[in-house]
Motif scaffolding. Structure first.
Motif, PDB file in Angstrom:
ATOM      1  N   GLY A 189     -40.565  19.451  20.116  1.00 47.13           N
ATOM      2  CA  GLY A 189     -39.815  20.682  20.371  1.00 47.13           C
ATOM      3  C   GLY A 189     -39.378  20.764  21.815  1.00 47.13           C
ATOM      4  O   GLY A 189     -39.781  19.946  22.644  1.00 47.13           O
ATOM      5  N   ASN A 190     -38.564  21.753  22.107  1.00 47.85           N
ATOM      6  CA  ASN A 190     -38.130  21.916  23.485  1.00 47.85           C
ATOM      7  C   ASN A 190     -39.250  22.506  24.315  1.00 47.85           C
ATOM      8  O   ASN A 190     -40.019  23.332  23.839  1.00 47.85           O
ATOM      9  N   SER A 241     -35.970  21.370  31.533  1.00 43.90           N
ATOM     10  CA  SER A 241     -36.069  21.656  30.110  1.00 43.90           C
ATOM     11  C   SER A 241     -35.728  20.381  29.347  1.00 43.90           C
ATOM     12  O   SER A 241     -34.696  19.767  29.580  1.00 43.90           O
ATOM     13  N   THR A 242     -36.611  19.985  28.457  1.00 40.81           N
ATOM     14  CA  THR A 242     -36.365  18.747  27.702  1.00 40.81           C
ATOM     15  C   THR A 242     -37.166  18.788  26.406  1.00 40.81           C
ATOM     16  O   THR A 242     -37.938  19.725  26.182  1.00 40.81           O
ATOM     17  N   THR A 243     -36.970  17.799  25.565  1.00 45.83           N
ATOM     18  CA  THR A 243     -37.748  17.719  24.324  1.00 45.83           C
ATOM     19  C   THR A 243     -39.082  17.047  24.635  1.00 45.83           C
ATOM     20  O   THR A 243     -39.118  16.023  25.319  1.00 45.83           O
ATOM     21  N   THR A 244     -40.159  17.642  24.155  1.00 46.04           N
ATOM     22  CA  THR A 244     -41.503  17.144  24.479  1.00 46.04           C
ATOM     23  C   THR A 244     -42.351  17.059  23.219  1.00 46.04           C
ATOM     24  O   THR A 244     -41.954  17.518  22.150  1.00 46.04           O
ATOM     25  N   THR A 259     -37.086  20.780  16.160  1.00 46.34           N
ATOM     26  CA  THR A 259     -35.719  20.735  16.693  1.00 46.34           C
ATOM     27  C   THR A 259     -34.723  20.704  15.536  1.00 46.34           C
ATOM     28  O   THR A 259     -35.109  20.611  14.368  1.00 46.34           O
ATOM     29  N   GLU A 307     -35.778  13.263  13.682  1.00 45.01           N
ATOM     30  CA  GLU A 307     -36.412  12.471  14.743  1.00 45.01           C
ATOM     31  C   GLU A 307     -37.143  11.262  14.166  1.00 45.01           C
ATOM     32  O   GLU A 307     -37.411  11.191  12.971  1.00 45.01           O
ATOM     33  N   SER A 354     -29.599  13.701  26.903  1.00 44.96           N
ATOM     34  CA  SER A 354     -30.718  14.598  26.594  1.00 44.96           C
ATOM     35  C   SER A 354     -31.514  14.062  25.407  1.00 44.96           C
ATOM     36  O   SER A 354     -32.555  14.597  25.050  1.00 44.96           O
ATOM     37  N   SER A 355     -31.007  12.993  24.794  1.00 37.97           N
ATOM     38  CA  SER A 355     -31.593  12.467  23.561  1.00 37.97           C
ATOM     39  C   SER A 355     -32.401  11.202  23.841  1.00 37.97           C
ATOM     40  O   SER A 355     -32.471  10.713  24.964  1.00 37.97           O
ATOM     41  N   SER A 407     -35.327  11.922  27.052  1.00 39.60           N
ATOM     42  CA  SER A 407     -36.075  13.175  26.920  1.00 39.60           C
ATOM     43  C   SER A 407     -37.530  12.940  27.328  1.00 39.60           C
ATOM     44  O   SER A 407     -37.892  11.862  27.781  1.00 39.60           O
ATOM     45  N   GLN A 447     -40.074  12.710  25.365  1.00 36.22           N
ATOM     46  CA  GLN A 447     -40.880  12.302  24.198  1.00 36.22           C
ATOM     47  C   GLN A 447     -41.580  10.976  24.439  1.00 36.22           C
ATOM     48  O   GLN A 447     -41.175   9.933  23.909  1.00 36.22           O
TER      49      GLN A 447
END
Ligand SMILES: [Cu+2]
Length: 492
Positions: free
Chosen positions: A48-49, A61-64, A90, A94, A149-150, A154, A156
């Protein structure tokens, strides 16, 4: 167990679990008969963000994973099955890849091999038997393309440690370090370190191939293809000076587990006045544990190294690149009862050569078959991005056709030739390989899943085809893998 499952299937319960509930799935990756989904998971990961506070005035702010960076350290036990719920909060399907583990396709986390996606706003429950032991990691496996951002741009990324049945080496404490940049931007050309990697000499034929292609492209008025740079650099999600220092005592032996979680960068690490005794590469114990003054890690490589704390003071453990270190790529090492400004001393030049960790004088056993691979770059060919090819063929995401075919139980040698001036950290999924030739030398006893291939260099790795299922091979540099540098191996 089997009877229960049959009964469930007769009642349609199994089918309901896997199909009728939107966004839910059950998969497992271990040999033997399939079992019913277990009642509860051992671990839960939520994609999620999230916000990452790199420094008080630098919050990104990023996906974690689970709202933080890095994702939680997952400690597994070798050979002991784990059940993991992966929720995707999200709006994008994924993939979560278990990097360095010998799992099956249905849980490996690569759609190119056929792993199902974790649906947007959905979840998958997976189970697998962790292995091999040692330092692994988990990360997203989406192609980001031009979307910075992907994918692994990110947040992840998280470490995995699989506890061996017998822990090698003697140490007092272990410290996990995940190296990662944030706030990526596109640039023309880059300033990647090149001269650290053995050997110094280039292979003439490869150089001519690469340089001719580049001259031709530039001659047609093409610009240099895009590269990626970063504004922020961090260890364990904190810029140098903004995280908790690693607090040590004189005489301690500290085992550092270092993960290069970067999408695109090669990282280095030095601790002034100290040496690293490298005990494992990519989680696999090395044949000859060896002391070095500097660690070098290509994208997705891991190193486990013991440092004897014998120089009391307050030090910066950091990247050799002054720009990157001053923008955050470092962590403070603080001895008990020592205060003051952390000190950095530039180390003497040191060449990284994997063979120093191999068996001295050893030559690997002959393979059953050798697979030839040549890597080429087509400068700026895809809307300004470089296009990459293996044996002249860029990987096509819309076709997913296998390039190489394997027979189970055979030992294969990959003879890789790099006709470009970039360093490629090449990676094989679901298998480990043994480095058998590097920098013009035969070697054995260095087992890895990523290896850096230098500009205009060649190397050999051997692996045994012992894990059937489609198997992805790719450069781990996100810009390279997303723009053609991939191939599928299929077992026949
Ligand atoms: Cu590459």
């Amino acid at each position: 167990m089997t009877i229960d499952r049959r009964a469930m299937l007769q009642l349609g319960v199994g089918a309901a679990f896997s199909h009728a509930v939107p966004g839910r799935a059950w998969a497992q990756s271990s040999p033997g008969p399939e079992s019913e989904p277990p009642a509860r998971a051992d671990y839960t990961i939520r994609i999620g963000n999230g916000l990452v506070e790199l420094a008080p005035d630098r919050i990104v702010s990023t996906t974690t994973y689970n709202g933080k960076f890095p994702g939680p350290i997952l400690r597994f036990k070798e050979g002991q099955q784990v059940v993991i719920d992966i929720h995707n909060d999200t709006n994008t399907p994924e993939q979560l890849h278990w990097h360095g583990q010998t799992v099956l396709v249905d849980v490996d986390g690569a759609s190119e091999e056929g792993t199902p996606f974790i649906p947007a706003r959905g979840m998958r429950r997976i189970a697998f038997t962790p292995g091999p032991a040692g330092l692994r990691f988990y990360h997203t496996h989406l192609a980001a393309g031009s979307d910075l951002s992907s994918g692994q741009y990110s947040g992840q990324v998280g470490p995995v440690y699989i506890e061996p049945r017998h822990e090698p080496g003697r140490y007092d404490r272990e410290v996990f370090l995940t190296l990662k940049e944030f706030q990526p931007t596109l640039s023309r050309g880059g300033d990647m370190a090149m001269d650290f990697l053995a050997p110094n000499t280039r292979i003439k034929a490869l150089e001519e191939l690469g340089e001719t292609a580049m001259r031709t492209s530039l001659g047609k008025g093409m610009p240099h293809g895009f590269e990626v740079g970063y504004n922020s650099f961090a260890i364990n999600g904190r810029m140098l000076g903004h995280g908790e220092p690693v607090r040590v005592r004189a005489g301690e032996r500290v085992l550092f587990h270092v993960v290069n979680g970067s999408a695109t960068e090669i990282r280095s690490l030095a601790l002034p006045g100290h040496r690293f005794q490298v005990v494992a590469l990519d989680g696999n114990p090395v044949a000859t544990p060896t002391e070095v003054p500097v660690l070098w890690l290509g994208t997705a490589e891991r190193i486990s190294a013991i440092v004897e704390m014998n120089r009391p003071g307050v030090w910066i453990m950091g990247d050799l690149a002054d720009d990157d270190r001053s923008r955050g790529m470092g962590i403070v090492i603080e001895y008990a009862d020592r205060k003051g400004k952390p000190q950095w001393v530039k180390p003497a030049p040191f060449q990284w050569d994997y063979t120093r960790f191999g068996k001295p004088g050893a030559t690997a056993q002959a393979p059953d078959e050798t697979i030839e691979m040549t890597f080429t770059k087509n400068n700026a060919a895809l809307e300004g991005f470089n296009q990459w090819s293996i044996n002249g063929v860029p990987f096509a995401m819309d076709r997913m056709e296998p390039m190489f075919h394997l027979q189970k139980a055979k030992r294969y040698r990959l003879h890789m030739r790099n006709a470009s001036d970039d360093i490629h950290p090449v990676h094989l999924h679901r298998h480990s390989f043994e480095l058998t030739r590097f920098a013009g030398k035969s070697t054995a006893g260095v087992v890895k899943d990523v290896v850096m291939l230098g500009g205009y260099q060649e190397l050999d790795v051997d692996f045994v085809a012992d894990n059937p299922g489609d198997t992805l091979f790719h450069c781990h540099q996100q810009l390279h893998m997303d723009f053609g540098f991939m191939a599928l191996f299929r077992y026949v």
